[in-house]
Design a protein around this motif. Structure first.
Motif, PDB file in Angstrom:
ATOM      1  N   UNK G 105       0.833  -1.096  -0.046  1.00 59.24           N
ATOM      2  CA  UNK G 105      -0.075   0.183   0.170  1.00 59.24           C
ATOM      3  C   UNK G 105       0.905   0.997  -0.136  1.00 59.24           C
ATOM      4  N   UNK G 106       0.575   2.192  -0.941  1.00 57.61           N
ATOM      5  CA  UNK G 106       1.575   3.362  -0.917  1.00 57.61           C
ATOM      6  C   UNK G 106       0.897   4.623  -0.175  1.00 57.61           C
ATOM      7  N   UNK G 107      -0.059   4.354   0.651  1.00 53.49           N
ATOM      8  CA  UNK G 107      -0.320   5.600   1.311  1.00 53.49           C
ATOM      9  C   UNK G 107       0.671   6.420   1.905  1.00 53.49           C
ATOM     10  N   UNK G 108       0.587   7.702   2.001  1.00 58.11           N
ATOM     11  CA  UNK G 108      -0.720   8.559   1.450  1.00 58.11           C
ATOM     12  C   UNK G 108      -1.041   8.592   0.132  1.00 58.11           C
ATOM     13  N   UNK G 109      -0.032   8.141  -0.858  1.00 56.47           N
ATOM     14  CA  UNK G 109      -0.408   7.939  -2.384  1.00 56.47           C
ATOM     15  C   UNK G 109      -1.441   6.932  -2.505  1.00 56.47           C
ATOM     16  N   UNK G 110      -2.611   7.368  -3.200  1.00 55.46           N
ATOM     17  CA  UNK G 110      -3.744   6.088  -3.509  1.00 55.46           C
ATOM     18  C   UNK G 110      -3.030   5.100  -4.377  1.00 55.46           C
ATOM     19  N   UNK G 111      -2.018   4.409  -4.032  1.00 53.70           N
ATOM     20  CA  UNK G 111      -1.488   3.628  -5.017  1.00 53.70           C
ATOM     21  C   UNK G 111      -1.259   1.991  -4.345  1.00 53.70           C
ATOM     22  N   UNK G 129       7.304  19.885  -2.445  1.00 54.46           N
ATOM     23  CA  UNK G 129       5.792  20.130  -2.312  1.00 54.46           C
ATOM     24  C   UNK G 129       5.610  21.548  -1.620  1.00 54.46           C
ATOM     25  N   UNK G 130       4.576  22.104  -1.833  1.00 52.84           N
ATOM     26  CA  UNK G 130       4.294  23.470  -1.313  1.00 52.84           C
ATOM     27  C   UNK G 130       3.551  23.166  -0.061  1.00 52.84           C
ATOM     28  N   UNK G 131       2.689  22.362   0.150  1.00 54.98           N
ATOM     29  CA  UNK G 131       1.843  22.304   1.405  1.00 54.98           C
ATOM     30  C   UNK G 131       1.628  20.753   1.833  1.00 54.98           C
ATOM     31  N   UNK G 132       1.259  20.567   3.209  1.00 60.60           N
ATOM     32  CA  UNK G 132       1.126  19.151   3.444  1.00 60.60           C
ATOM     33  C   UNK G 132      -0.122  18.537   2.925  1.00 60.60           C
ATOM     34  N   UNK G 133      -0.984  19.501   2.369  1.00 61.93           N
ATOM     35  CA  UNK G 133      -1.974  18.845   1.574  1.00 61.93           C
ATOM     36  C   UNK G 133      -1.727  18.149   0.264  1.00 61.93           C
ATOM     37  N   UNK G 134      -0.706  18.709  -0.130  1.00 70.16           N
ATOM     38  CA  UNK G 134      -0.127  17.973  -1.454  1.00 70.16           C
ATOM     39  C   UNK G 134       0.657  16.743  -1.448  1.00 70.16           C
ATOM     40  N   UNK G 135       0.766  16.237  -0.168  1.00 69.94           N
ATOM     41  CA  UNK G 135       1.461  14.868   0.063  1.00 69.94           C
ATOM     42  C   UNK G 135       1.075  13.884  -0.702  1.00 69.94           C
ATOM     43  N   UNK G 136      -0.193  13.715  -0.965  1.00 73.62           N
ATOM     44  CA  UNK G 136      -0.877  12.397  -1.654  1.00 73.62           C
ATOM     45  C   UNK G 136      -0.218  12.330  -3.121  1.00 73.62           C
ATOM     46  N   UNK G 137      -0.130  13.507  -3.699  1.00 72.57           N
ATOM     47  CA  UNK G 137       0.284  13.546  -5.096  1.00 72.57           C
ATOM     48  C   UNK G 137       1.965  13.560  -4.987  1.00 72.57           C
ATOM     49  N   UNK G 138       2.534  14.177  -4.177  1.00 72.22           N
ATOM     50  CA  UNK G 138       4.094  14.118  -4.039  1.00 72.22           C
ATOM     51  C   UNK G 138       4.548  12.641  -3.870  1.00 72.22           C
ATOM     52  N   UNK G 139       3.793  12.107  -2.931  1.00 65.83           N
ATOM     53  CA  UNK G 139       4.086  10.814  -2.599  1.00 65.83           C
ATOM     54  C   UNK G 139       3.890   9.792  -3.849  1.00 65.83           C
ATOM     55  N   UNK G 140       2.833  10.034  -4.596  1.00 66.24           N
ATOM     56  CA  UNK G 140       2.839   9.234  -5.875  1.00 66.24           C
ATOM     57  C   UNK G 140       3.679   9.474  -6.669  1.00 66.24           C
ATOM     58  N   UNK G 141       4.421  10.504  -6.949  1.00 62.82           N
ATOM     59  CA  UNK G 141       5.497  10.812  -7.717  1.00 62.82           C
ATOM     60  C   UNK G 141       6.831  10.186  -7.232  1.00 62.82           C
ATOM     61  N   UNK G 142       6.939  10.017  -5.838  1.00 61.20           N
ATOM     62  CA  UNK G 142       8.159   9.389  -5.027  1.00 61.20           C
ATOM     63  C   UNK G 142       8.007   8.068  -5.114  1.00 61.20           C
ATOM     64  N   UNK G 143       6.727   7.457  -4.897  1.00 61.27           N
ATOM     65  CA  UNK G 143       6.736   6.225  -5.274  1.00 61.27           C
ATOM     66  C   UNK G 143       7.016   5.700  -6.667  1.00 61.27           C
TER      67      UNK G 143
END
Lengths: 252, 252, 252, 252, 252, 252, 252, 252
Positions: G105-111, G129-143
């Motif tokens: 599970x890639x949480x917080x990325x929905x992957x 990333x600019x804000x904490x709320x951007x984390x799910x998208x940023x983590x999808x990139x990281x993953x």
């Protein structure tokens, strides 16, 4: 051919002052008068419209080739009653006035017209506008309503940033049967007028403004979302439509 | 090079009236004919398209530099079959007609073309439009469908505000195999036509109108949301595309 | 407090059946009746509106907290005359009907209301709609116009893809003083109705449709660009506004 | 009532197997079958449509109250021929299947239907889609085309990022009379298919995608601007419309 | 002043061929070179950018007054290294070339430039475009990438409606380190190229097209929603940006 | 007529240096000065505005006919105090300067003005802009703020892609009472400035940019969504509004 | 099946450790692995993609029915190499993890994903990333970048309103080969980062924000109009695409 | 840590009541306090902001995961001064209040906060709103301005359709230093207020309304195009931003 014209014609036939052939000739282009260019039909004047609607088909000049426009205008002028051309560019106005000297110029409205001498103005339509730049649209509304038989009274340049300019029109606000309110930019004037009167207000957004005015979109949306319940809206810059409906309500 | 042209060529090779070298020479620019400017390739005429699609690649003049356009046109004319240039500005049309006298002018459509003499018109495509201002687009559809071999019949200026003008086309509504319906402003005509006929209707929104017409967006959305199920839509002002598909359906 | 209510009150004062103190008490919340929540003013009922406009302020329930809505409704019911709440969610409707049993439910319109027993229906307002899914909006218009004193006649599900369904309403088309035409999707019905009648048409776009209907935008744009000159437009799903203006025109 | 049904009925009358009263009874709801709720007309089934269009009126379930939908469906089922309900939510599908066991479920398309046993499938319609997520829309097209009498062949999940998946459908590309191409996101598949075949392509944008897909707008615009000239477009997610027109072209 | 120029300068100081005063003089406009008009600062050339980014600040001519543009250009030319002006109108190009004969004209790209003689082209950047009308944008990308030191190879007019034109570029597709794909209208070419290669694709939407192309919006949205995962996007008509990033990737 | 002018006038009346008739004459066009064209009122100068707002009504030249503009300007100049015309086209500027030599030209801002000699500049307003192309808008802000009595200091061409250019303005960032930040394209500068200072920032999006800048929409949206909490926004290219509000804050 | 897997297989065949039948069996689903539901093909896994692109086809879960998704996932897992599912809803993630315990599970990325054990991380990709709320998208990139073999280093919550938070990442800014910059609201961070580094910046707009953020449109437009020339853009919330391209550049 | 807190701390160090180690400990999280989740940094509180801006960083709760939000809030509460969380959903508010009992609930604003006991309210900020449904946004503005030290006075439900409700606030209109005007639908109230006062007006569009209100777009555009020059605008529903800037102006 208005109901009145048709009634006269039938009366003449009834009392024998016009024979059937003559009447048929006069009705030859009824209910559609086709306009041709090099043999091909390029226009179909709805000559039945004056019967159906009480006012002849109005010619939207914009987008029509000059040669087509001239042919259509010629046909329109060949029928009795008022004639109105809207959104006529400067260049086309010049050409058409030269060709058809009976046409009057509606400047600052971009209109040409031939009035119907038989109508007596009735009622009272008020036309207000928010700024001097809205005049061409406001005057198109004035001209249309007058051509269709309404008495019209104007109060221009009365934007909401200086309310005393609007309140100076108190007498008009009390008397008119229907209101046309023309405004660009944020288009707030119809809401304020709508809140002051208990008769229908027809709001006309204009394309005046810049930037986020987006060619009248801002004013249009503002008017559609008016918190005053007596406001209806027509297209951006559509002074003609507002004048048309106002005159219908005025004569109701 | 249409399938017919290719068949003729192969027949000539088969019965010896054309030798292999000659055939190769004629096929030299097949399936792609590259167009060069100062040595660099600036265009790739898809000369295989007539084989694949039954009609040669059509040249969209808009956005192309005049010098490139002239070179591409020259190549196109060097191949057999019909040639069609769409959205050619007045200025470019003048230049091109001077340079290539074999090109005919499609006014009021902004087209230049060279017909394919070998095609026999078949079937029946009906082209209707709502207003006189829609003529340039409607004529582009007419021209395209005719170039592609369809019999075409027109009924112009039949907007929904005067339904009797549309109903006057009853015979055409009954006979045509496919309908092209061109309209600007609110774009309601295709829905009404679609409700009256049981054959495909291709709706063409035009950029005619003003204000909230937003350059044809209003008509486009109206047509996409048509409550008549037999309506499909092409791009704003895309008379060419409508004529193209209509002729495909017509010859099906 | 309508002009009629005010006149009665003043008459009572004039002939001594009501003393000044009693009259003042009755006018205590005039021209603004403030609504408080925990001491803070959260609403200002425009109790002068019935005098100015001939109809009391209507309450738009959407967006208001239930507790605020209940307080505002209580104030509104404490004044004489009709009461109308629009865009009331199912949940809120249930709560309010329980709390105020005098409120009637306007389903399928999302309205609650208390009629004004003193009004006699006059004139004739026609309400047409294109599809069954447009009923909630059409019924909101019907309800509003009736509350405001109009006789209303309906003709529903008469979309342009089957014109005979519209033409079946010929008698209504001839008689009504004003038309409300409700449609979603491409919103073509007002143009067709507008072409058939010579009285004002108020077009109401609905949010019915999907995809490129964009929540009613398609219908809204179509109506704003109507080629019929007697059409004005209100906001998407604004049956209330249409009923309001129609009743104003109807009683003109 | 399709032309075939009407022909049968008239034949029966002609050869005396059906008397006039019986025929009239069968035609009682012709050409409009009004649907009532508590006495008020809430629907007008266009029973003449099958005559005019060759296929009965299709019921768009979305936006209709369940009670209205049930009444309309009951009327529709009482007439001979195919019945199709589109955009039926899961909840409504359950209710309707329970109430009308003769209705079949079109999952993954959100449709309910009753086939017309009398039609023989003809021709060939190809339905392609770009991704698995486009299946509900693609299947709506398949179902509609089959109900209307077409042989249909599918090739799903053939997006342009892996062209070999599309080229694997070579045989189908060669044989079909008309193509339905369903795609979301950038909607490029119709252009590529259009470039490969010489028959009409009906492009169906879907609301699949996220972000700048804007609910199908991206795919819609892409398809409207297709560089392939044989592409026409229907509304976002409108598999029904595509299947409808494809079957018209297929039987031409 | 690129890192190389700075290194040379420091080396000269180190080995005494340049004294500190001379060095300071050469660095006087570092890291910002202010441009004045009538004494007021109207521009601040970021002379540090070549150090930070490896390429001097590029001058976007659009929107700048000619007098300001001339002053800024003069300053830019006074520093060593490449100089690039983009989006220079025809009129301004003429003026500037007269004033600064060292500037070369990048037609069909709307650019002026002075190359940096010291760079050796490396790697391989492929620039593809869909149609001849996309050439000005494609050439802007070519010019930028070359100025920044990349070997560039082009394949123009390879739209997806004739795939064989694209597949003809197989060798290029195999060799290039990075791809720039330029397309207007539906903008489908980057998705197809992206599906064929395993290197980064930079998609450039152009404003080519008409109607629902909405000035490049259609192509832009298509590219942003590409189903090929190796595609990133730059602004409409931004050949410069694409060339810039491609050269960065190329030299990585 | 500013409060100061009115005070002077009343003082003169009080101490007898002006009699009542003279005072009335000076107040004749107060609070509204109507402007007529061929007898009809085409403008209503809000001469009370200087009293209410501390600054006379500003004339938005755009959209006004030259003849109307000349009349309105004449009236405006007849009143004491500052006069400002904004968005005056080059052609109109030439005409007006010839007719009214007392008007000064605000180039590069598209303004004409007559300063009010009586005001002493106070406080400090900082005007920053992102690029040289933003100068006309920035200068409109500068001019307005100065006319309204503010000391103004500028720092131009300091876009976020070279932060050292902004940080060079450290002293100004520390001193100013209020900031006007002008930027086109992505409009990021106000956020960065807003993050550095603890005073109000007025963001002015400009229409500079191309493609997806959509005439300033991109910058406008960026500024409205600024993550810096001290940023408010005015209309695209509205340097005037920014200068106006900044001077109000500056003199608070 | 990556090139490596294919190479191994061919090596085994070459040295006789695998016979032809065994090899064929392993290649049975090459280059397309069809996925069936009740016999019908509902998916076509592009098993050739890993060869063409160096990474297997990624599964976009959004919009796919759970039953289809499970079948597709099963096929994907049956091939060697990494597996990645993006935009998997919470509910679907739960279902799939239960069914396929090998998925992480890639949480917080929905992957959900299965790493490829054979890859060694190389280079350096920076994700900001600019804000904490951007984390799910940023983590999808990281993953994604990690799955594809990149070393990744992050610096989150560094919006432009507090520049010192960004400058704290100086070391990372100096070292990384390519940057992914994720931001919602006004999306200004990529421009500022782009101005500080001389390597490619991939900007990812997110749907974070409210009101005029319009679901990420504001950030998207800001990034497309970036004044920093090294910025390219992917779709709103498309962390996957950014990670994909970044890893391509990183390994170049 | 506000300037005041820092001053106190330094004073303590100066007069020896706090030693250097103690001071360092208190400054440990200055100027950035990193927030970690499972070791990874997920937030960077800008603890320097109170120094730079005079008010600590405000926490936008929307879009943040609950677990992250709780961690960030804990850090924020560990620093001295006011704490404000905006756009906190009902569910999150409940969770956070339970976890941090020192947080107060700002209903009807969706805020949680801890006031700074040391501030004395100064000046006067007026907050007006057009309708009861605008209260949550208006109260967010009130709460923010009060937390930042302003005296605030409200006048709610004063829409332009009943002007007497606005004019009843005459005293407030005369006294306040700055105005916050909150309105949805057509957003006309700020223009009317702006016309009546000579101080800055901050307009806050709300998402109240339906149909063509387009989630606040209509109000936003109306306010941006205000004909009153003293109006600036913040994002839709951004009561916080308006309260923030108003308090800055108020304390100027």
């Amino acid at each position: 051919m208005t109901p009145k014209h048709l009634q006269n014609l039938l009366t003449e036939v009834a009392n024998g002052t016009l024979n059937v052939e003559g009447a048929l000739e006069k009705l030859r282009h009824f209910p559609t008068d086709t306009v041709r260019d090099h043999g091909a039909i390029v226009g179909r004047l709805d000559t039945h419209r004056a019967i159906r609607h009480g006012f002849p088909e109005v010619i939207l000049a914009q987008g029509k080739k000059s040669s087509h426009l001239i042919k259509i205008t010629k046909h329109a002028l060949s029928h009795p009653g008022a004639v109105l051309l809207t959104r006529v560019s400067k260049k086309k106005r010049k050409k058409l006035k030269k060709r058809f000297p009976e046409l009057k110029d509606g400047t600052p409205a971009s209109c040409l017209y031939r009035p119907d001498s038989q109508t007596e103005p009735i009622g009272l339509v008020a036309v207000l506008c928010a700024g001097t730049a809205d005049l061409p649209v406001a005057e198109e509304a004035v001209l249309t309503a007058r051509l269709m038989g309404a008495t019209v009274s104007c109060h221009f340049d009365a934007g909401v940033a200086g309310l005393h300019r609007l309140l100076a029109a108190e007498a008009l606000l009390k008397k008119a049967r229907v209101f046309i309110v023309v405004a660009g930019m944020e288009g707030a004037l119809p809401s304020v007028v709508g809140g002051l009167v208990d008769r229908p207000v027809i709001a006309v957004p204009t394309s005046q403004g810049y930037g986020a005015a987006f060619g009248g979109l801002s004013a249009l949306l503002g008017m559609l979302n008016s918190c005053a319940a007596n406001v209806t809206v027509v297209n951006i810059d559509n002074g003609f439509g507002a004048g048309y409906v106002a005159s219908l309500i005025n004569r109701a």
